[in-house]
Scaffold this motif. Sequence first.
Motif, PDB file in Angstrom:
ATOM      1  N   LEU A   9       0.830  -1.204   0.000  1.00  0.00           N
ATOM      2  CA  LEU A   9       0.000   0.000   0.000  1.00  0.00           C
ATOM      3  C   LEU A   9       0.867   1.257   0.000  1.00  0.00           C
ATOM      4  N   LEU A  12       2.396   1.711  -3.417  1.00  0.00           N
ATOM      5  CA  LEU A  12       1.331   2.138  -4.323  1.00  0.00           C
ATOM      6  C   LEU A  12       1.003   3.613  -4.131  1.00  0.00           C
ATOM      7  N   ALA A  13       0.924   4.038  -2.873  1.00  0.00           N
ATOM      8  CA  ALA A  13       0.600   5.432  -2.573  1.00  0.00           C
ATOM      9  C   ALA A  13       1.655   6.389  -3.113  1.00  0.00           C
ATOM     10  N   GLY A  79      -0.636  13.045   3.178  1.00  0.00           N
ATOM     11  CA  GLY A  79      -1.814  12.660   2.411  1.00  0.00           C
ATOM     12  C   GLY A  79      -2.779  13.813   2.238  1.00  0.00           C
ATOM     13  N   LEU A 185      -5.667   9.162  -5.455  1.00  0.00           N
ATOM     14  CA  LEU A 185      -5.410   7.994  -4.610  1.00  0.00           C
ATOM     15  C   LEU A 185      -4.197   8.121  -3.679  1.00  0.00           C
ATOM     16  N   PRO A 186      -3.074   8.743  -4.105  1.00  0.00           N
ATOM     17  CA  PRO A 186      -1.937   8.819  -3.185  1.00  0.00           C
ATOM     18  C   PRO A 186      -2.296   9.436  -1.842  1.00  0.00           C
ATOM     19  N   VAL A 188      -5.271   9.693  -0.415  1.00  0.00           N
ATOM     20  CA  VAL A 188      -6.201   8.826   0.317  1.00  0.00           C
ATOM     21  C   VAL A 188      -5.470   7.653   0.949  1.00  0.00           C
ATOM     22  N   LEU A 189      -4.593   7.014   0.179  1.00  0.00           N
ATOM     23  CA  LEU A 189      -3.866   5.844   0.686  1.00  0.00           C
ATOM     24  C   LEU A 189      -2.939   6.211   1.841  1.00  0.00           C
ATOM     25  N   LEU A 190      -2.231   7.343   1.730  1.00  0.00           N
ATOM     26  CA  LEU A 190      -1.325   7.744   2.807  1.00  0.00           C
ATOM     27  C   LEU A 190      -2.096   8.054   4.088  1.00  0.00           C
ATOM     28  N   ILE A 192      -4.960   6.677   4.942  1.00  0.00           N
ATOM     29  CA  ILE A 192      -5.396   5.365   5.467  1.00  0.00           C
ATOM     30  C   ILE A 192      -4.244   4.664   6.172  1.00  0.00           C
ATOM     31  N   ILE A 193      -3.061   4.683   5.559  1.00  0.00           N
ATOM     32  CA  ILE A 193      -1.883   4.043   6.174  1.00  0.00           C
ATOM     33  C   ILE A 193      -1.560   4.690   7.519  1.00  0.00           C
TER      34      ILE A 193
END
Length: 199
Positions: A9, A12-13, A79, A185-186, A188-190, A192-193
């Motif tokens: 993840l 990907l981010a 993020g 997405l980057p 959002v993913l960061l 979430i992480i």
Amino acid sequence: MGTVIFTFLFVLAVSIDSFGIGCVLGMQGVRIRLGGMLLIAMLSGVVFCISSYCGHFLLRFISPEAAERIGALALIMIGAYFLWQYFRKPNDAGGDEPWLHPERILNDPLAADVDRSGGIVGKEVWLLGAALSLDTVGAGVSGAFVGISPFLTAVLITISTCLMLFTGVTCGAKWNEKAASVSILPGVLLIIIGLIKLA
């Protein structure tokens, strides 16, 4: 398995922004040679690796528990910054000087084609690489704080960035402009992480 998913993840981010930028360039017929893509990807990996090792150096002065919380909060802030960059209007980025403001390329990828030749070549490759590498600086330091392996992650980011950029440019001409929205997405993913690490 949890570490593998977390690393996936994270990579990907950090690298998926390359796909969105590649899509925009592809939709406008702007080409990048494979050698240029490799150079851009390697630059992102090297910058991440250096910043991550800097983060590991700082760990000598911070307890592991505090470092993990700081790293998680930093990922959330990065993020949020990415999201702000995404929703910000392109003309808010400043003057028409991509060499002085490479960050504006994240909002306006076509600015990387400075000479409007229809291709990213020469110094323009370094300009686009610098813009994409900006994302990896903060992610490298905060990633070290939350236990990300510097060298392995840098290698994965290099590979992923090259694949994302190649796929984006290749597919961009076949997709509509909505495809570029993957750039959201980057951030959002960061976030979430970071929230996972805080939990």
